[in-house]
Design a protein around this motif. Sequence first.
Motif, mmCIF file in Angstrom:
data_model
loop_
_atom_site.group_PDB
_atom_site.id
_atom_site.type_symbol
_atom_site.label_atom_id
_atom_site.label_comp_id
_atom_site.label_asym_id
_atom_site.label_seq_id
_atom_site.Cartn_x
_atom_site.Cartn_y
_atom_site.Cartn_z
ATOM 1 N N MET A 107 -7.874 -6.037 6.030
ATOM 2 C CA MET A 107 -8.577 -5.770 4.920
ATOM 3 C C MET A 107 -7.373 -5.690 3.670
ATOM 4 O O MET A 107 -6.213 -5.187 4.126
ATOM 5 C CB MET A 107 -9.196 -4.367 5.001
ATOM 6 N N VAL B 48 -5.973 -3.492 0.813
ATOM 7 C CA VAL B 48 -6.100 -1.831 0.378
ATOM 8 C C VAL B 48 -5.336 -1.708 -0.820
ATOM 9 O O VAL B 48 -4.194 -2.019 -1.245
ATOM 10 C CB VAL B 48 -5.574 -0.870 1.466
ATOM 11 N N GLU C 268 1.409 -4.522 8.185
ATOM 12 C CA GLU C 268 1.055 -4.273 6.896
ATOM 13 C C GLU C 268 1.624 -5.224 5.916
ATOM 14 O O GLU C 268 3.083 -5.349 6.204
ATOM 15 C CB GLU C 268 1.201 -2.978 6.379
ATOM 16 N N ILE D 241 -6.235 6.582 6.300
ATOM 17 C CA ILE D 241 -6.691 5.249 5.939
ATOM 18 C C ILE D 241 -6.694 4.338 7.054
ATOM 19 O O ILE D 241 -7.218 3.451 7.477
ATOM 20 C CB ILE D 241 -6.086 4.721 4.791
ATOM 21 N N GLN D 242 -5.379 4.629 7.811
ATOM 22 C CA GLN D 242 -5.165 3.428 9.117
ATOM 23 C C GLN D 242 -5.721 3.893 10.209
ATOM 24 O O GLN D 242 -5.746 3.160 11.344
ATOM 25 C CB GLN D 242 -3.654 3.381 9.131
ATOM 26 N N THR E 76 -10.762 -0.229 0.178
ATOM 27 C CA THR E 76 -10.655 -1.095 1.317
ATOM 28 C C THR E 76 -11.637 -2.175 1.117
ATOM 29 O O THR E 76 -12.783 -1.908 1.275
ATOM 30 C CB THR E 76 -10.601 -0.711 2.654
ATOM 31 N N TYR F 55 -12.951 -7.575 3.650
ATOM 32 C CA TYR F 55 -12.846 -7.515 5.126
ATOM 33 C C TYR F 55 -12.929 -8.874 5.832
ATOM 34 O O TYR F 55 -13.744 -9.734 5.541
ATOM 35 C CB TYR F 55 -13.816 -6.563 5.863
#
Length: 391
Positions: free
Chosen positions: A145, A147, A195, A215-216, A336, A339
Motif C-alpha cells: 500500500m 501511505v 518500507e 498504521i502498520q 492508505t 492496495y
Amino acid sequence: MRPDYKIFIQSVFLLLISVVVGGSVLAQGIRGKVVSSEGELLPYASVYIRNLGDGVPTNQDGRYEYKLDPGVYDVLIQFLGYKSQLKAVEVGEQWVDLDFVLEPQVYTLSEVEVRAGQEDPALTIMRKAISKAKFHRLQLQQYSMTVYLKGTGQLTDAPFFLKKTLEKEGLKLNEAYTSESVSRITFTQPNKVEEKVISIRTNGDNQSTSPAPYIQTSFYQEKINDIISPLSRSAFTYYRFTYEGSFFDQDVLVNKIKVTPRSRGERVFEGYIYIIEDLWAIHSLNLKTSLLGFDIQATQQYAPVAENVWMPLTHTYRFGGKFFGFEGEFKYLASTREYEVTLNPDLAYVPEIIDEKVQEVTEDVADFKKRNLPWSNWPKSNPLLEKNIES
C-alpha cells in the motif's frame, strides 16, 4: 535573424505549446468539497473510487482533488457518523466539480431488544468478530500500500528548568511541527514489513508521537502498540460491549458497538467499533486510549479492496496531554491507497461462525468439531464453531 536561430526558436515555441497542451489534457478528474447537512465542512472524509478500489481523503477544509482518466466512475464518500453517499460521474477532458452533502447516520435497533436478564446482542457480535479475527489477520498472504502521512503539532509547555536547555538545542515552545511523507509499505506473512520512502519533508520535533505503530499494525492483532485490542481473545476480560444499533452501508449491515474498559487506565481502548454483519470484519472504528500521559484518539475508515476483504483507507490520529511536565498536541492524517493484495490460498474458504450460546449447533458442525483438523491454532481451536468465550 539567422535561419538556424529562427528554426531553433520556433522549435522551442512548439515544444512549450505541446507541454502546455499535453499538461492540460492530463489535468482532469474530480474535485470538490464534502459538508454536513448543517453546512459544516467535514475534514478527512474518505473519497473512494469504487471502480478503481482506490481513493483519497479530504483535507482539513473538507476539500479533495483526484486525477482520473476520462471515463465513468462511482464515487463513494464516507465519514464516521454520517450516511455514506454514492454518485456516478463522467469525466471528460476537463475537471468535474463534484460536491457532497452528508446526512447524519440513523441507527436502527435490532429486532432482538435488550430486556432485563437478556444478553446484549453486542456480546454475540463481538464473540463472532473475535473468533474471526485470526482469519482476517491471515486472509492476505501479502499486501502493498502507498501511505501518505501528514502531521502537524507543537510543544506548548515544558518543565521550567529545561526550557533554556531546549532552546539551546534549537527546540522552541509553540513552534509548529510539520511533516509530510509518502512511502510504499509491503507486508508479508507472518510479520515481515518493508518500507520504501518515496518522499519526506519534516520541520520540527514530533516528540515521539508517530502513528506508525497504529498504521502498520492491524486491530485484528492481540495488541496494538502494547494496548489490548477489542478483538483480542482476552477482550472480554478487559472490556464491556454494548450494542447501539445498526445501519446499511455499501450493501452490508454494520453494527455499532460501544467499547468500555472494565477498569479505566492505560493499555486499554474506549469508544466505538463498527462490525460488518456475517463477515464479522471491521467497517470502521473510533477509539481512544492513553499512553505515558498522552491521550491518543484513533479513527479508521475501511473499504473493500478485494472480495470479502476490507482494509483501512483513511486514518486520523490525535496525541495530546502532559508527560513529565511536557505538554503538546499533535495531529496526523494517513491515507492508505493503491492496495495490491495476494490472498492466502490456504484460506480460500470463508468459514461460518456459530455462537453456541445463542445458536443451535447442527450435527454436521458438531461432527466437524470432533475431527483432528489442521485448524488447531485457531482461537478456541475451531474455524467453524465459536467456543464459549467468557463474557
